[in-house]
Design a protein around this motif. Structure first.
Motif, short mmCIF file in Angstrom:
data_model
loop_
_atom_site.label_atom_id
_atom_site.label_comp_id
_atom_site.label_asym_id
_atom_site.label_seq_id
_atom_site.Cartn_x
_atom_site.Cartn_y
_atom_site.Cartn_z
N ALA A 184 1.33 -3.61 -4.75
CA ALA A 184 0.23 -3.26 -5.80
C ALA A 184 -1.31 -1.98 -4.53
O ALA A 184 -1.43 -2.16 -5.10
CB ALA A 184 -0.66 -3.30 -7.04
N ALA A 185 -1.10 -1.87 -3.54
CA ALA A 185 -1.50 -1.88 -2.22
C ALA A 185 -1.40 0.13 -1.87
O ALA A 185 -2.72 0.00 -0.75
CB ALA A 185 -1.59 -2.64 -0.80
N GLY A 230 -1.58 -4.56 3.18
CA GLY A 230 -1.38 -3.86 4.38
C GLY A 230 -1.35 -2.27 4.75
O GLY A 230 -1.24 -1.41 3.08
N PRO A 231 -1.22 -1.44 4.99
CA PRO A 231 -1.36 -0.26 5.32
C PRO A 231 -0.07 0.49 5.37
O PRO A 231 0.03 0.87 5.04
CB PRO A 231 -1.75 -0.12 7.11
N GLU A 245 -2.13 8.52 -3.56
CA GLU A 245 -2.19 9.82 -3.32
C GLU A 245 -1.12 11.32 -3.71
O GLU A 245 -1.44 11.95 -4.69
CB GLU A 245 -1.96 10.09 -1.65
N ASP A 263 7.93 -2.85 -7.92
CA ASP A 263 6.73 -1.79 -7.18
C ASP A 263 6.12 -1.90 -8.88
O ASP A 263 6.36 -2.30 -9.84
CB ASP A 263 7.49 -0.54 -7.32
#
Ligand code: CTP
Ligand code: MG
Length: 225
Positions: free
Chosen positions: A9-10, A78-79, A14, A106
């Motif tokens: 969930a990070a 994380g990224p 966008e 997800d």
């Protein structure tokens, strides 16, 4: 046999463009993350949920889950989605050492029916190392080249849309994540596939659609919540 569910969930959301991480966007008064965690717990077959949150929103996510009574361990993500899943997997192995089955789900598929979660877990429990929910493809799909010119038309009958939760024997998912440390695929089953492990499918559900755009959010408000 303990089942843990990892909830990446990070992401920043966008494409939705809501100005907050997508998992915090409310549908019918509650954040997508709360709906997603609740759905997993409602299946009755998940013992522990581990959420990967954006670094800057760990406390916020802990707060919204606690006030909704949706029990989960929240860790910094994380990224990339892959990194978030990897971090959640490590946290889950430490938190539930006897876990044998892992789901990856997800947060953006917030309205996945509990019955779909159960069917994935049941399939892993009955011997499948890796299971994904799939739907038939309604549209014709074209492969195009760099100029947008059609290069091929795969037979639609062989194609499937892939959803989550994806279910794995924990040792299998761990092996896949260890084998491909630099991979940034968004499909966990794709990593397991590269190990040469067979992936089984169960029927997916339209309610398990991924909320990506404002259109998807409107659909969720109208029919899913
Ligand atoms: N995700 C994650 N960590 C990341 C990127 C994505 O945990 N670094 C999660 C998202 O929060 C989401 C799931 O992976 O639940 C699927 O990703 P996607 O739908 O692409 O969500 P976002 O990355 O948030 O959206 P966008 O790509 O539009 O920014
Ligand atoms: Mg993304």
């Amino acid at each position: 046999m303990s089942v843990v569910a990892l909830v990446p969930a990070a992401g920043r959301g966008e494409r939705l463009g809501a100005g907050v991480p997508k998992a915090l966007v409310p549908v019918r008064g509650e954040p997508l993350l709360v709906h997603a965690v609740r759905g997993l717990l409602a299946s009755g077959c998940v013992q522990r949920v581990v959420v990967a949150a954006p670094l800057s929103d760990v406390d916020t996510m802990v707060g919204v889950l606690a006030s909704a009574g949706a029990d989960a361990l929240v860790v910094p993500g994380g990224p990339s989605r892959t990194q978030s899943v990897r971090l959640a997997l490590h946290a889950a192995m430490a938190d539930v050492p006897d876990a044998t089955v892992v789901l990856v789900h997800d947060a953006a598929r917030a309205f996945t029916p509990a019955g779909l979660v159960r069917s994935v877990v049941e399939r892993v429990n009955s011997g499948s190392p890796a299971v994904i929910p799939v739907l038939p493809v309604a549209d014709t799909i074209k492969r195009v080249d760099a100029h947008g010119v059609v290069a091929a038309t795969p037979d639609r009958a062989d194609l499937r849309i892939v959803q989550t939760p994806q279910g794995f024997r924990l040792d299998v998912l761990r092996r896949a994540y260890d084998a491909y440390p630099d991979d940034t695929t968004t499909d966990d089953a794709g990593l397991v596939e590269r190990l040469g492990v067979g992936i089984d499918t169960v029927p997916g559900d339209p309610h398990a659609m991924k909320i990506t755009t404002r259109f998807d959010l409107a659909v969720a408000e109208a029919v899913l919540g």
